[in-house]
Design a protein around this motif. Structure first.
Motif, PDB file in Angstrom:
ATOM      1  N   ARG A 133       0.833  -1.215   0.000  1.00  0.00           N
ATOM      2  CA  ARG A 133       0.000   0.000   0.000  1.00  0.00           C
ATOM      3  C   ARG A 133       0.864   1.259   0.000  1.00  0.00           C
ATOM      4  O   ARG A 133       0.482   2.277  -0.588  1.00  0.00           O
ATOM      5  CB  ARG A 133      -0.930  -0.011   1.216  1.00  0.00           C
ATOM      6  N   HIS A 134       1.997   1.194   0.668  1.00  0.00           N
ATOM      7  CA  HIS A 134       2.907   2.342   0.675  1.00  0.00           C
ATOM      8  C   HIS A 134       3.479   2.597  -0.718  1.00  0.00           C
ATOM      9  O   HIS A 134       3.590   3.751  -1.163  1.00  0.00           O
ATOM     10  CB  HIS A 134       4.044   2.099   1.661  1.00  0.00           C
ATOM     11  N   LEU A 135       3.834   1.525  -1.433  1.00  0.00           N
ATOM     12  CA  LEU A 135       4.461   1.669  -2.745  1.00  0.00           C
ATOM     13  C   LEU A 135       3.475   2.039  -3.853  1.00  0.00           C
ATOM     14  O   LEU A 135       3.843   2.722  -4.809  1.00  0.00           O
ATOM     15  CB  LEU A 135       5.159   0.369  -3.135  1.00  0.00           C
ATOM     16  N   ALA A 136       2.235   1.565  -3.727  1.00  0.00           N
ATOM     17  CA  ALA A 136       1.282   1.671  -4.838  1.00  0.00           C
ATOM     18  C   ALA A 136       1.149   3.068  -5.434  1.00  0.00           C
ATOM     19  O   ALA A 136       1.230   3.230  -6.660  1.00  0.00           O
ATOM     20  CB  ALA A 136      -0.082   1.140  -4.397  1.00  0.00           C
ATOM     21  N   PRO A 137       0.972   4.121  -4.632  1.00  0.00           N
ATOM     22  CA  PRO A 137       0.818   5.453  -5.243  1.00  0.00           C
ATOM     23  C   PRO A 137       2.078   5.930  -5.961  1.00  0.00           C
ATOM     24  O   PRO A 137       1.996   6.749  -6.879  1.00  0.00           O
ATOM     25  CB  PRO A 137       0.511   6.355  -4.033  1.00  0.00           C
ATOM     26  N   HIS A 138       3.235   5.440  -5.550  1.00  0.00           N
ATOM     27  CA  HIS A 138       4.487   5.838  -6.189  1.00  0.00           C
ATOM     28  C   HIS A 138       4.717   5.062  -7.491  1.00  0.00           C
ATOM     29  O   HIS A 138       5.224   5.616  -8.469  1.00  0.00           O
ATOM     30  CB  HIS A 138       5.658   5.596  -5.231  1.00  0.00           C
ATOM     31  N   LEU A 139       4.322   3.791  -7.487  1.00  0.00           N
ATOM     32  CA  LEU A 139       4.516   2.963  -8.673  1.00  0.00           C
ATOM     33  C   LEU A 139       3.409   3.171  -9.704  1.00  0.00           C
ATOM     34  O   LEU A 139       3.640   3.041 -10.912  1.00  0.00           O
ATOM     35  CB  LEU A 139       4.566   1.479  -8.277  1.00  0.00           C
ATOM     36  N   HIS A 140       2.192   3.479  -9.207  1.00  0.00           N
ATOM     37  CA  HIS A 140       1.034   3.656 -10.097  1.00  0.00           C
ATOM     38  C   HIS A 140       0.293   4.930  -9.701  1.00  0.00           C
ATOM     39  O   HIS A 140      -0.759   4.869  -9.064  1.00  0.00           O
ATOM     40  CB  HIS A 140       0.093   2.454 -10.006  1.00  0.00           C
ATOM     41  N   PRO A 141       0.839   6.094 -10.059  1.00  0.00           N
ATOM     42  CA  PRO A 141       0.215   7.360  -9.648  1.00  0.00           C
ATOM     43  C   PRO A 141      -1.261   7.418 -10.040  1.00  0.00           C
ATOM     44  O   PRO A 141      -1.634   7.066 -11.163  1.00  0.00           O
ATOM     45  CB  PRO A 141       1.031   8.408 -10.413  1.00  0.00           C
ATOM     46  N   GLY A 142      -2.080   7.834  -9.087  1.00  0.00           N
ATOM     47  CA  GLY A 142      -3.504   7.974  -9.363  1.00  0.00           C
ATOM     48  C   GLY A 142      -4.289   6.683  -9.234  1.00  0.00           C
ATOM     49  O   GLY A 142      -5.499   6.664  -9.500  1.00  0.00           O
ATOM     50  N   CYS A 143      -3.639   5.614  -8.826  1.00  0.00           N
ATOM     51  CA  CYS A 143      -4.318   4.320  -8.750  1.00  0.00           C
ATOM     52  C   CYS A 143      -5.247   4.257  -7.545  1.00  0.00           C
ATOM     53  O   CYS A 143      -5.158   5.048  -6.605  1.00  0.00           O
ATOM     54  CB  CYS A 143      -3.304   3.185  -8.684  1.00  0.00           C
ATOM     55  N   ASP A 144      -6.146   3.288  -7.564  1.00  0.00           N
ATOM     56  CA  ASP A 144      -6.977   2.959  -6.415  1.00  0.00           C
ATOM     57  C   ASP A 144      -6.171   1.966  -5.577  1.00  0.00           C
ATOM     58  O   ASP A 144      -6.010   0.805  -5.957  1.00  0.00           O
ATOM     59  CB  ASP A 144      -8.294   2.329  -6.891  1.00  0.00           C
ATOM     60  N   VAL A 145      -5.659   2.415  -4.445  1.00  0.00           N
ATOM     61  CA  VAL A 145      -4.768   1.583  -3.640  1.00  0.00           C
ATOM     62  C   VAL A 145      -5.473   0.321  -3.153  1.00  0.00           C
ATOM     63  O   VAL A 145      -4.891  -0.765  -3.125  1.00  0.00           O
ATOM     64  CB  VAL A 145      -4.205   2.388  -2.452  1.00  0.00           C
ATOM     65  N   ASP A 146      -6.739   0.447  -2.775  1.00  0.00           N
ATOM     66  CA  ASP A 146      -7.491  -0.722  -2.323  1.00  0.00           C
ATOM     67  C   ASP A 146      -7.613  -1.755  -3.437  1.00  0.00           C
ATOM     68  O   ASP A 146      -7.484  -2.962  -3.208  1.00  0.00           O
ATOM     69  CB  ASP A 146      -8.885  -0.316  -1.840  1.00  0.00           C
ATOM     70  N   LEU A 147      -7.878  -1.276  -4.656  1.00  0.00           N
ATOM     71  CA  LEU A 147      -8.015  -2.179  -5.798  1.00  0.00           C
ATOM     72  C   LEU A 147      -6.686  -2.849  -6.129  1.00  0.00           C
ATOM     73  O   LEU A 147      -6.626  -4.046  -6.438  1.00  0.00           O
ATOM     74  CB  LEU A 147      -8.527  -1.409  -7.015  1.00  0.00           C
ATOM     75  N   GLU A 148      -5.595  -2.084  -6.031  1.00  0.00           N
ATOM     76  CA  GLU A 148      -4.266  -2.652  -6.289  1.00  0.00           C
ATOM     77  C   GLU A 148      -3.954  -3.756  -5.279  1.00  0.00           C
ATOM     78  O   GLU A 148      -3.429  -4.813  -5.649  1.00  0.00           O
ATOM     79  CB  GLU A 148      -3.198  -1.552  -6.212  1.00  0.00           C
ATOM     80  N   TRP A 149      -4.269  -3.513  -4.014  1.00  0.00           N
ATOM     81  CA  TRP A 149      -3.985  -4.535  -3.008  1.00  0.00           C
ATOM     82  C   TRP A 149      -4.902  -5.738  -3.187  1.00  0.00           C
ATOM     83  O   TRP A 149      -4.479  -6.893  -3.001  1.00  0.00           O
ATOM     84  CB  TRP A 149      -4.123  -3.980  -1.596  1.00  0.00           C
ATOM     85  N   ASP A 150      -6.154  -5.520  -3.566  1.00  0.00           N
ATOM     86  CA  ASP A 150      -7.066  -6.635  -3.790  1.00  0.00           C
ATOM     87  C   ASP A 150      -6.521  -7.561  -4.881  1.00  0.00           C
ATOM     88  O   ASP A 150      -6.560  -8.789  -4.742  1.00  0.00           O
ATOM     89  CB  ASP A 150      -8.452  -6.116  -4.189  1.00  0.00           C
ATOM     90  N   LEU A 151      -5.995  -6.971  -5.951  1.00  0.00           N
ATOM     91  CA  LEU A 151      -5.427  -7.773  -7.031  1.00  0.00           C
ATOM     92  C   LEU A 151      -4.188  -8.527  -6.554  1.00  0.00           C
ATOM     93  O   LEU A 151      -4.048  -9.737  -6.794  1.00  0.00           O
ATOM     94  CB  LEU A 151      -5.072  -6.874  -8.220  1.00  0.00           C
ATOM     95  N   LEU A 152      -3.281  -7.831  -5.867  1.00  0.00           N
ATOM     96  CA  LEU A 152      -2.048  -8.468  -5.431  1.00  0.00           C
ATOM     97  C   LEU A 152      -2.319  -9.560  -4.394  1.00  0.00           C
ATOM     98  O   LEU A 152      -1.738 -10.657  -4.459  1.00  0.00           O
ATOM     99  CB  LEU A 152      -1.078  -7.435  -4.866  1.00  0.00           C
TER     100      LEU A 152
END
Length: 281
Positions: A133-152
């Motif tokens: 969750r800490h990395l997600a906004p830096h790796l994917h600017p503008g992403c939905d962090v919850d959605l990124e974690w759900d996928l991972l």
């Protein structure tokens, strides 16, 4: 990002390839194979190119008509026909994925062994939730962090029909000493690696800072292995994402494993040392 619905996906193409190789090994033309299998030749062409999706029962019938139902690869193909769309959890994310990314995730989901090498970041399948969750906004600017974690997290939990999957991870030490704006995220990640290392399904090793640096060690990659077949599929990670590699990286993995990586127990000791130093600050 434009939605990419290109077909066929990787599982449909892989099944088609196995069926084509089987037909060619039997020295059957499309017309002859169709006559034996009791199907239309144009349908068989579409199946072998991935554009038609046979049901498991149809693949089993082909195997029976080819008189190879008892072969190991017959079971592999019948089994694969039941998962041509990939894992069920992928559907919720399909509209946000490029076709190439979709195919990478499908292949990863099929693997029975994942060798994953990380340089500046911990490999995705070994990431803790807080670190991710800490990395997600830096790796994917503008992403939905919850959605990124759900996928991972879905990728991390996934097992084909409950079968075990081995996660074999080698991480460059600098990935664990990289300063984060949220140090607690790294603390959580270090604890997660220690927990993973105790799992029967995972091996965690580190490449120490004083290990010799050579070109093969400079780039993160994965090597996927699959049950019942000898396929080895490389994945390469770049700034634009993950894609299939063009060359077999199994030898590179073995070289890093033998020449640079610490044994699991020494790696665990180094993780504990890094954790102690980090929490003492």
């Amino acid at each position: 990002m434009p939605i990419d619905h290109r077909e066929p996906n990787i599982n449909a193409r892989r099944l088609g390839l196995y069926l084509r190789l089987t037909r060619e090994a039997l020295r059957l033309s499309y017309e002859d194979a169709a006559a034996v299998a009791g199907c239309a030749s144009d349908w068989l062409v579409r199946v072998e190119t991935g554009f038609a999706r046979p049901a498991p029962v149809e693949v089993e019938r082909i195997m029976e008509r080819y008189r190879i139902r008892e072969a190991r690869m017959a079971d592999v193909m019948i089994d694969l026909a039941s998962r041509l769309d990939g894992p069920a959890w992928l559907a919720a994310h399909a509209d946000g994925l490029k076709a190439s990314t979709r195919d990478v995730l499908i292949m990863e989901s099929e693997a029975s062994v994942v060798h994953s090498y990380g340089v500046q970041l911990v490999p995705e399948l070994a990431r803790a939730e807080r670190y991710s969750r800490h990395l997600a906004p830096h790796l994917h600017p503008g992403c939905d962090v919850d959605l990124e974690w759900d996928l991972l997290s879905s990728r991390q939990r996934h097992r084909v029909d409950g079968r075990p999957r081995t996660l074999d991870v080698i991480i460059d030490e600098r990935a664990l000493t990289l300063p984060l704006t949220e140090p607690e995220a790294m603390v959580a990640q270090l604890h997660h690696l220690l927990d993973l290392g105790e799992s029967a399904e995972a091996t965690i090793r580190l490449v120490p800072d004083d290990a010799a640096l050579y070109e093969a060690r400079a780039y993160p990659f994965d090597v996927l292995e699959f049950p019942e077949v000898n396929d080895r599929v490389p994945l390469i990670h770049t700034i634009v994402g993950t894609d299939f590699g063009q060359a077999d990286l199994s030898g590179v993995w073995t070289f890093i494993e033998e020449r640079s990586a610490l044994p699991p127990d020494d790696s665990r000791a180094l993780i504990l040392q890094i954790l102690t130093e980090l929490t003492a600050r």
